[in-house]
Write a protein that holds these residues in place. Structure first.
Motif, PDB file in Angstrom:
ATOM      1  N   ILE A  68      10.618  28.186 -10.131  1.00  0.00           N
ATOM      2  CA  ILE A  68      10.888  27.722  -8.746  1.00  0.00           C
ATOM      3  C   ILE A  68      10.251  28.668  -7.736  1.00  0.00           C
ATOM      4  O   ILE A  68      10.703  29.743  -7.358  1.00  0.00           O
ATOM      5  N   ALA A  69       8.927  28.453  -7.408  1.00  0.00           N
ATOM      6  CA  ALA A  69       8.381  29.146  -6.506  1.00  0.00           C
ATOM      7  C   ALA A  69       8.077  30.805  -7.012  1.00  0.00           C
ATOM      8  O   ALA A  69       8.439  31.565  -5.986  1.00  0.00           O
ATOM      9  N   GLY A  70       7.842  30.747  -8.329  1.00  0.00           N
ATOM     10  CA  GLY A  70       7.674  32.175  -8.815  1.00  0.00           C
ATOM     11  C   GLY A  70       8.954  32.655  -9.604  1.00  0.00           C
ATOM     12  O   GLY A  70       8.950  33.828 -10.141  1.00  0.00           O
ATOM     13  N   GLN A  71      10.126  32.056  -9.114  1.00  0.00           N
ATOM     14  CA  GLN A  71      11.277  32.656  -9.769  1.00  0.00           C
ATOM     15  C   GLN A  71      11.570  31.709 -11.304  1.00  0.00           C
ATOM     16  O   GLN A  71      11.701  30.684 -11.183  1.00  0.00           O
ATOM     17  N   ASP A  72      11.558  32.991 -12.241  1.00  0.00           N
ATOM     18  CA  ASP A  72      12.114  32.220 -13.784  1.00  0.00           C
ATOM     19  C   ASP A  72      13.342  31.621 -13.502  1.00  0.00           C
ATOM     20  O   ASP A  72      14.571  32.521 -13.019  1.00  0.00           O
ATOM     21  N   THR A  73      13.702  30.627 -14.053  1.00  0.00           N
ATOM     22  CA  THR A  73      14.968  29.982 -13.851  1.00  0.00           C
ATOM     23  C   THR A  73      15.022  29.102 -15.354  1.00  0.00           C
ATOM     24  O   THR A  73      14.233  28.578 -15.881  1.00  0.00           O
ATOM     25  N   ILE A  74      16.521  29.368 -15.719  1.00  0.00           N
ATOM     26  CA  ILE A  74      16.781  28.479 -16.913  1.00  0.00           C
ATOM     27  C   ILE A  74      18.016  27.851 -16.728  1.00  0.00           C
ATOM     28  O   ILE A  74      19.012  28.124 -15.643  1.00  0.00           O
ATOM     29  N   VAL A  75      18.219  26.529 -17.174  1.00  0.00           N
ATOM     30  CA  VAL A  75      19.385  25.796 -16.897  1.00  0.00           C
ATOM     31  C   VAL A  75      20.230  25.470 -18.377  1.00  0.00           C
ATOM     32  O   VAL A  75      19.208  25.230 -19.339  1.00  0.00           O
ATOM     33  N   LEU A  76      21.262  25.862 -18.340  1.00  0.00           N
ATOM     34  CA  LEU A  76      21.998  25.828 -19.749  1.00  0.00           C
ATOM     35  C   LEU A  76      23.047  24.263 -19.597  1.00  0.00           C
ATOM     36  O   LEU A  76      23.759  24.319 -18.673  1.00  0.00           O
ATOM     37  N   GLY A  77      22.571  23.726 -20.763  1.00  0.00           N
ATOM     38  CA  GLY A  77      23.324  22.438 -20.392  1.00  0.00           C
ATOM     39  C   GLY A  77      24.097  21.959 -21.639  1.00  0.00           C
ATOM     40  O   GLY A  77      24.880  20.819 -21.672  1.00  0.00           O
ATOM     41  N   THR A  78      24.904  23.045 -22.340  1.00  0.00           N
ATOM     42  CA  THR A  78      25.737  22.719 -23.344  1.00  0.00           C
ATOM     43  C   THR A  78      26.904  23.731 -23.203  1.00  0.00           C
ATOM     44  O   THR A  78      26.484  24.741 -22.947  1.00  0.00           O
ATOM     45  N   HIS A  79      27.936  23.469 -23.882  1.00  0.00           N
ATOM     46  CA  HIS A  79      29.141  24.525 -23.981  1.00  0.00           C
ATOM     47  C   HIS A  79      28.555  25.725 -24.949  1.00  0.00           C
ATOM     48  O   HIS A  79      28.745  26.986 -24.344  1.00  0.00           O
ATOM     49  N   LYS A  80      27.785  25.379 -25.909  1.00  0.00           N
ATOM     50  CA  LYS A  80      27.317  26.411 -26.738  1.00  0.00           C
ATOM     51  C   LYS A  80      26.445  27.462 -26.148  1.00  0.00           C
ATOM     52  O   LYS A  80      26.540  28.491 -26.182  1.00  0.00           O
ATOM     53  N   ALA A  81      25.403  26.867 -25.449  1.00  0.00           N
ATOM     54  CA  ALA A  81      24.355  27.600 -24.921  1.00  0.00           C
ATOM     55  C   ALA A  81      25.104  28.557 -23.699  1.00  0.00           C
ATOM     56  O   ALA A  81      24.753  29.729 -23.469  1.00  0.00           O
ATOM     57  N   ALA A  82      25.695  27.848 -22.821  1.00  0.00           N
ATOM     58  CA  ALA A  82      26.219  28.603 -21.644  1.00  0.00           C
ATOM     59  C   ALA A  82      27.476  29.724 -22.260  1.00  0.00           C
ATOM     60  O   ALA A  82      27.142  30.787 -21.805  1.00  0.00           O
ATOM     61  N   ALA A  83      28.181  29.447 -23.342  1.00  0.00           N
ATOM     62  CA  ALA A  83      28.969  30.400 -23.732  1.00  0.00           C
ATOM     63  C   ALA A  83      28.108  31.515 -24.389  1.00  0.00           C
ATOM     64  O   ALA A  83      28.754  32.780 -24.450  1.00  0.00           O
ATOM     65  N   ASP A  84      27.209  31.090 -25.283  1.00  0.00           N
ATOM     66  CA  ASP A  84      26.335  32.407 -26.127  1.00  0.00           C
ATOM     67  C   ASP A  84      25.903  33.291 -25.175  1.00  0.00           C
ATOM     68  O   ASP A  84      25.882  34.527 -25.461  1.00  0.00           O
ATOM     69  N   LEU A  85      25.358  32.839 -24.069  1.00  0.00           N
ATOM     70  CA  LEU A  85      24.722  33.393 -23.112  1.00  0.00           C
ATOM     71  C   LEU A  85      25.631  34.168 -21.951  1.00  0.00           C
ATOM     72  O   LEU A  85      25.679  35.610 -21.736  1.00  0.00           O
ATOM     73  N   LEU A  86      26.318  33.430 -21.336  1.00  0.00           N
ATOM     74  CA  LEU A  86      27.255  33.968 -20.156  1.00  0.00           C
ATOM     75  C   LEU A  86      28.323  34.474 -20.247  1.00  0.00           C
ATOM     76  O   LEU A  86      29.012  35.090 -19.669  1.00  0.00           O
ATOM     77  N   ASP A  87      28.816  34.128 -21.698  1.00  0.00           N
ATOM     78  CA  ASP A  87      30.227  34.618 -22.153  1.00  0.00           C
ATOM     79  C   ASP A  87      29.841  35.824 -23.172  1.00  0.00           C
ATOM     80  O   ASP A  87      30.098  37.054 -22.980  1.00  0.00           O
ATOM     81  N   ARG A  88      29.258  35.404 -24.278  1.00  0.00           N
ATOM     82  CA  ARG A  88      29.166  36.425 -25.258  1.00  0.00           C
ATOM     83  C   ARG A  88      28.106  37.629 -24.963  1.00  0.00           C
ATOM     84  O   ARG A  88      28.086  38.815 -25.522  1.00  0.00           O
ATOM     85  N   ARG A  89      27.367  37.355 -24.125  1.00  0.00           N
ATOM     86  CA  ARG A  89      26.198  38.273 -23.497  1.00  0.00           C
ATOM     87  C   ARG A  89      26.538  38.778 -22.167  1.00  0.00           C
ATOM     88  O   ARG A  89      25.195  38.871 -21.610  1.00  0.00           O
ATOM     89  N   ALA A  90      27.572  38.800 -21.582  1.00  0.00           N
ATOM     90  CA  ALA A  90      27.972  38.877 -20.184  1.00  0.00           C
ATOM     91  C   ALA A  90      27.492  40.170 -19.744  1.00  0.00           C
ATOM     92  O   ALA A  90      27.527  40.157 -18.536  1.00  0.00           O
TER      93      ALA A  90
END
Length: 481
Positions: A68-90
């Motif tokens: 997004i205009a030079g900004q690296d961005t990822i979108v997480l679309g499942t429970h597993k992906a979101a929990a793996d990164l945002l919870d377990r790698r908080a």
């Protein structure tokens, strides 16, 4: 001279970013092809982007990449992906983006959107002590009183029910935060004053609302003040709001000095800070109010009752059985009203007010499922997609069904994994999960119980006898909807 210098800096930043993108391109998660320089910026709709993100999740998988205009961005679309990164790698996924305009509005004092620094840790710890699950029970009386006032307003002026929800939400927040008596009118001046700032706040909190927020245009923050209306408006608003907030906190301090010991967030904070931290305590207290959107969630509940009348009937049968017609519900009935509890969970899941949540920021390089995720990547959890996941919520995930949280005996079942017993992820993830969620859940429970005990909620009938049903995809947008 300034124009030449700024152009040169901007060109250099763009060139370096393009080179980096070429170097990392094969390692990044899949995603839609973008355009030179601006990347995917103009492929993301300004209205309801979560719907397009949901389609891209189906196309590219549980994690996809955007530039997004030079900004690296990822979108997480499942429970597993979101929990793996945002919870377990908080520890490395709990920072926030560099909100330039919003931080000017708040001087970086709103702990919900501030960077992961010592100030945030201190504010978060203090507020957690005043709003944790056990402490939240101290506010039951406030919440029951607000529900009584709301019912009276609904009876006398049903047409403006949204205003009554907003009054109840604001009044409760003022009672909890500052120990105020309930506001009796929906047109009280403090409501419009708070809502005016909230509108500015939530516009600034939506990433990309201002060009200066985009990575390639952050150099605009160094432009002279006279050239930047957004800077002048933000700084002037901050000064004006700070006067109001310090006045509210000063009033609490005066009452405490006079021997009053209010059961309020601000009072508890002021008892535990040094005099020189008064400014910080004033903004920490106020941040609780700005984070609450119970009124918006009640609006979605009303829509659900119109679109799914069978669930309303089941809830009223439970209320008739447990409470009866001769008294109002109370929090003493909580354990005996599992269907109402399930309704709270399902309202938050079916149409949570934050379909894209609040973005996180990665503080160091990371790898996930074979993909490279660069430091400073912005991470969105597409709550909309997560809540419609049939693998988690069943084939009827797109429908409103409180029964999904009940067992065959009508008892509340153990919650969905990785949701901290909420059954949904509307309150966020990891270290950034909403600290006021226990109070919010209690408010929704008692408001919904009161509304269904007192009223039948139905659609408007037109001249031909047809029900005018709302479109459940239409909404007023912003950081919350």
């Amino acid at each position: 001279m300034w124009d030449t210098l700024l152009f040169s800096i901007g060109f250099l930043v763009v060139t370096l970013r393009v080179i980096k993108a070429l170097q990392l391109g094969q390692k990044l998660p899949p995603g839609p092809s973008g355009f030179p320089i601006v990347g995917n910026l103009f492929q993301i709709p300004t209205s309801q982007p979560w719907l397009v993100f949901d389609q891209w999740t189906k196309q590219y998988g549980p994690i996809f990449y955007l530039n997004i205009a030079g900004q690296d961005t990822i979108v997480l679309g499942t429970h597993k992906a979101a929990a793996d990164l945002l919870d377990r790698r908080a520890n490395i996924y709990s920072d926030r983006p560099d909100y330039i305009v919003l931080n000017m509005l708040t001087s970086g004092m709103h702990w919900g959107f501030s960077r992961l620094d010592d100030l945030w840790k201190r504010q978060r710890r203090r507020v957690h002590e005043t709003l944790r699950a056990q402490t939240a029970k101290e506010y039951f009386a406030y919440q029951e009183i607000e529900s009584v006032i709301m019912l009276d307003q609904m009876l006398t002026d049903p047409e403006n029910f949204l205003d009554h929800f907003q009054r109840a939400s604001t009044s409760l927040a003022l009672s909890i935060v500052y120990g105020w008596s309930p506001l009796l009118n929906s047109d009280h001046p403090i409501i419009s004053k708070i809502d005016q700032f909230n509108r500015q706040f939530f516009v600034a909190a939506v990433p990309g609302s201002f060009w200066v927020e985009f990575k390639y245009f952050k150099w605009m923050r160094y432009l002279p003040r006279w050239m930047c209306a957004w800077r002048r408006d933000a700084e002037e608003t901050f000064k004006r709001v700070t006067i109001t907030l310090e006045g509210l906190s000063m009033d609490v301090q005066k009452r405490m000095d006079g021997g009053d010991d209010p059961t309020s967030v601000c009072g508890k904070l002021l008892r535990n800070v040094q005099k020189e931290d008064f400014f910080e305590a004033a903004w920490t207290s106020a941040s609780y109010r700005f984070a609450r959107q119970t009124s918006g969630q009640l609006a979605w509940f009303m829509q659900a009752m119109i679109l799914y009348p069978e669930t309303q009937r089941l809830a009223q049968e439970e209320l008739d059985r447990v409470v009866g017609p001769y008294r109002l519900p109370t929090f003493d009935d909580f354990d005996h009203l599992p269907f109402i509890q399930a309704m709270v969970k399902e309202t938050m899941r079916w149409r949570g007010i934050g379909p894209l949540g609040v973005p996180h920021r990665l503080t160091q390089d990371d790898y996930y499922e074979g993909y490279f995720l660069p430091k400073d990547t912005i991470c969105y959890a597409n709550v909309w997609s997560i809540h419609l996941d049939k693998n988690v919520y069943g084939d009827d995930a797109k429908h409103f069904n409180p029964g999904r949280f009940l067992d065959d005996n009508g008892k509340l079942e153990s919650s969905i994994a990785d949701t901290r017993d909420e059954g949904h992820v509307t309150y966020g993830f990891g270290k950034r999960i909403c600290v006021a969620r226990h109070v919010a859940n209690n408010s929704l429970f008692i408001h919904i119980a009161f509304l269904l005990w007192a009223f039948n909620i139905s659609a408007e009938i037109d001249a031909d006898g047809n029900r005018n049903l709302p479109d459940s995809l239409q909404c007023k947008e912003g950081l919350s909807v």
